[in-house]
Scaffold this motif. Structure first.
Motif, PDB file in Angstrom:
ATOM      1  N   ASN A 147      -4.748  -2.143  -5.407  1.00  0.00           N
ATOM      2  CA  ASN A 147      -5.036  -1.585  -4.009  1.00  0.00           C
ATOM      3  C   ASN A 147      -5.441  -2.735  -2.910  1.00  0.00           C
ATOM      4  O   ASN A 147      -4.788  -2.710  -1.963  1.00  0.00           O
ATOM      5  CB  ASN A 147      -6.000  -0.453  -3.860  1.00  0.00           C
ATOM      6  CG  ASN A 147      -5.395   0.714  -3.149  1.00  0.00           C
ATOM      7  OD1 ASN A 147      -4.340   1.158  -3.620  1.00  0.00           O
ATOM      8  ND2 ASN A 147      -6.317   1.503  -2.342  1.00  0.00           N
ATOM      9  N   SER A 151       1.254  -4.504  -0.973  1.00  0.00           N
ATOM     10  CA  SER A 151       1.546  -3.674   0.158  1.00  0.00           C
ATOM     11  C   SER A 151       1.866  -2.436   0.075  1.00  0.00           C
ATOM     12  O   SER A 151       1.608  -1.616   0.972  1.00  0.00           O
ATOM     13  CB  SER A 151       2.769  -4.462   0.676  1.00  0.00           C
ATOM     14  OG  SER A 151       4.120  -4.370  -0.022  1.00  0.00           O
ATOM     15  N   SER A 152       2.378  -1.874  -1.056  1.00  0.00           N
ATOM     16  CA  SER A 152       2.335  -0.680  -1.355  1.00  0.00           C
ATOM     17  C   SER A 152       2.237  -0.524  -3.127  1.00  0.00           C
ATOM     18  O   SER A 152       2.816  -1.244  -3.749  1.00  0.00           O
ATOM     19  CB  SER A 152       3.780   0.117  -1.220  1.00  0.00           C
ATOM     20  OG  SER A 152       4.815  -0.491  -1.757  1.00  0.00           O
ATOM     21  N   TYR A 165      -0.615   4.529  -2.336  1.00  0.00           N
ATOM     22  CA  TYR A 165      -1.265   3.409  -1.213  1.00  0.00           C
ATOM     23  C   TYR A 165      -0.161   2.870  -0.488  1.00  0.00           C
ATOM     24  O   TYR A 165       0.913   2.202  -0.953  1.00  0.00           O
ATOM     25  CB  TYR A 165      -2.242   2.511  -1.912  1.00  0.00           C
ATOM     26  CG  TYR A 165      -2.888   1.564  -0.843  1.00  0.00           C
ATOM     27  CD1 TYR A 165      -3.580   1.943  -0.031  1.00  0.00           C
ATOM     28  CD2 TYR A 165      -2.235   0.139  -0.869  1.00  0.00           C
ATOM     29  CE1 TYR A 165      -4.116   0.850   1.091  1.00  0.00           C
ATOM     30  CE2 TYR A 165      -2.755  -0.565  -0.009  1.00  0.00           C
ATOM     31  CZ  TYR A 165      -3.699  -0.367   0.731  1.00  0.00           C
ATOM     32  OH  TYR A 165      -4.059  -1.191   1.715  1.00  0.00           O
ATOM     33  N   LYS A 166      -0.373   2.656   0.692  1.00  0.00           N
ATOM     34  CA  LYS A 166       0.448   1.860   1.739  1.00  0.00           C
ATOM     35  C   LYS A 166      -0.539   1.181   2.553  1.00  0.00           C
ATOM     36  O   LYS A 166      -1.156   1.869   3.321  1.00  0.00           O
ATOM     37  CB  LYS A 166       1.580   2.607   2.503  1.00  0.00           C
ATOM     38  CG  LYS A 166       2.767   1.692   3.167  1.00  0.00           C
ATOM     39  CD  LYS A 166       3.846   2.711   3.469  1.00  0.00           C
ATOM     40  CE  LYS A 166       4.724   1.753   4.480  1.00  0.00           C
ATOM     41  NZ  LYS A 166       5.864   1.035   3.774  1.00  0.00           N
ATOM     42  N   LYS A 167      -0.328  -0.261   2.512  1.00  0.00           N
ATOM     43  CA  LYS A 167      -1.037  -1.065   3.413  1.00  0.00           C
ATOM     44  C   LYS A 167      -0.772  -0.782   4.862  1.00  0.00           C
ATOM     45  O   LYS A 167       0.376  -0.831   5.338  1.00  0.00           O
ATOM     46  CB  LYS A 167      -0.690  -2.640   3.117  1.00  0.00           C
ATOM     47  CG  LYS A 167      -1.652  -3.599   3.785  1.00  0.00           C
ATOM     48  CD  LYS A 167      -1.198  -5.007   3.192  1.00  0.00           C
ATOM     49  CE  LYS A 167      -2.175  -6.039   3.786  1.00  0.00           C
ATOM     50  NZ  LYS A 167      -1.728  -7.273   3.381  1.00  0.00           N
ATOM     51  N   PRO A 168      -1.758  -0.203   5.734  1.00  0.00           N
ATOM     52  CA  PRO A 168      -1.412  -0.345   7.049  1.00  0.00           C
ATOM     53  C   PRO A 168      -0.934  -1.685   7.777  1.00  0.00           C
ATOM     54  O   PRO A 168      -1.278  -2.577   7.303  1.00  0.00           O
ATOM     55  CB  PRO A 168      -3.063  -0.077   7.690  1.00  0.00           C
ATOM     56  CG  PRO A 168      -3.917   0.116   6.413  1.00  0.00           C
ATOM     57  CD  PRO A 168      -3.386  -0.427   5.308  1.00  0.00           C
ATOM     58  N   LYS A 169       0.119  -1.115   8.629  1.00  0.00           N
ATOM     59  CA  LYS A 169       0.514  -2.330   9.520  1.00  0.00           C
ATOM     60  C   LYS A 169      -0.318  -2.978  10.372  1.00  0.00           C
ATOM     61  O   LYS A 169      -1.354  -2.340  11.081  1.00  0.00           O
ATOM     62  CB  LYS A 169       1.814  -1.909  10.431  1.00  0.00           C
ATOM     63  CG  LYS A 169       2.896  -1.229   9.442  1.00  0.00           C
ATOM     64  CD  LYS A 169       4.014  -1.100  10.387  1.00  0.00           C
ATOM     65  CE  LYS A 169       5.080  -0.119   9.658  1.00  0.00           C
ATOM     66  NZ  LYS A 169       5.889  -0.562   8.772  1.00  0.00           N
ATOM     67  N   SER A 170      -0.152  -4.198  10.517  1.00  0.00           N
ATOM     68  CA  SER A 170      -1.068  -5.188  11.289  1.00  0.00           C
ATOM     69  C   SER A 170      -0.946  -4.877  12.943  1.00  0.00           C
ATOM     70  O   SER A 170       0.385  -4.736  13.043  1.00  0.00           O
ATOM     71  CB  SER A 170      -1.178  -6.644  10.982  1.00  0.00           C
ATOM     72  OG  SER A 170      -1.308  -6.683   9.789  1.00  0.00           O
ATOM     73  N   LYS A 171      -1.777  -4.900  13.709  1.00  0.00           N
ATOM     74  CA  LYS A 171      -1.690  -4.624  15.080  1.00  0.00           C
ATOM     75  C   LYS A 171      -1.563  -6.089  15.718  1.00  0.00           C
ATOM     76  O   LYS A 171      -2.119  -6.764  15.597  1.00  0.00           O
ATOM     77  CB  LYS A 171      -2.649  -3.663  15.567  1.00  0.00           C
ATOM     78  CG  LYS A 171      -2.718  -2.220  15.110  1.00  0.00           C
ATOM     79  CD  LYS A 171      -3.710  -1.189  15.575  1.00  0.00           C
ATOM     80  CE  LYS A 171      -3.496   0.087  15.023  1.00  0.00           C
ATOM     81  NZ  LYS A 171      -4.444   0.919  15.464  1.00  0.00           N
TER      82      LYS A 171
END
Length: 171
Positions: A147, A151-152, A165-171
């Motif tokens: 995890n 990335s997923s 699980y999917k890694k949140p996108k960076s802002k």
């Protein structure tokens, strides 16, 4: 070419992770102390020490062994320690508990050797079914390990994967 069938799964960068590749195929044995209890209730130190001393522990060489007591009896901790001391030079792996505890231990050892960097920012699918009995523990453990780096993470087969699980996108 029009009408050509393209295998998008084979061409994807999806990493298939098969927990069966980490299944230890060595024999598993269970030692139940209940067989050493007097009247099925009491462990007598002298008799137990004689059993430990006289038993052929080499029969457990290279095998995975779990030690426990299935009887509702008070077994002193030193009794398990004596067994561990006798088994340690022979057993491939040794745990306290039932066979399910042994399975969990074997997977924990195997999965701890994974180089997590190999999965950094990758899309990983954990294969679901197979021919070996992979315990739920292994699925939870590999999820815990992967995890933070992937990335997923998905479960099942590429054609019908369940997103985990999917890694949140960076802002």
């Amino acid at each position: 070419m029009e009408g050509e069938i393209v295998n998008r799964v084979a061409n994807s960068k999806l990493i298939n992770f098969d927990l069966e590749e980490y299944y230890d195929q060595s024999e598993r044995l269970l030692i139940d102390i209940k067989d050493q209890l007097y009247n099925g209730f009491v462990l007598r130190e002298g008799e137990f020490r004689a059993y430990v001393k006289e038993h052929d522990w080499s029969a457990y060489s290279g095998k995975n062994v779990a030690v426990y007591c299935s009887q509702d009896a008070i077994v002193p901790t030193w009794a398990y320690m004596l067994l561990a001391s006798a088994l340690e030079p022979h057993a491939k792996n040794l745990v306290f508990g039932e066979l399910s505890h042994l399975e969990n231990h074997l997977f924990q050892k195997a999965l701890a050797k994974i180089n997590l960097e190999d999965f950094k920012d990758q899309k990983v699918i954990i294969k679901g079914c197979g021919r070996y009995p992979v315990p739920e523990y292994a699925y939870v453990e590999i999820t815990r390990l992967l995890n933070p780096v992937v990335s997923s993470l998905m479960y099942g087969e590429a054609c019908s994967a369940v997103p985990i699980y999917k890694k949140p996108k960076s802002k």
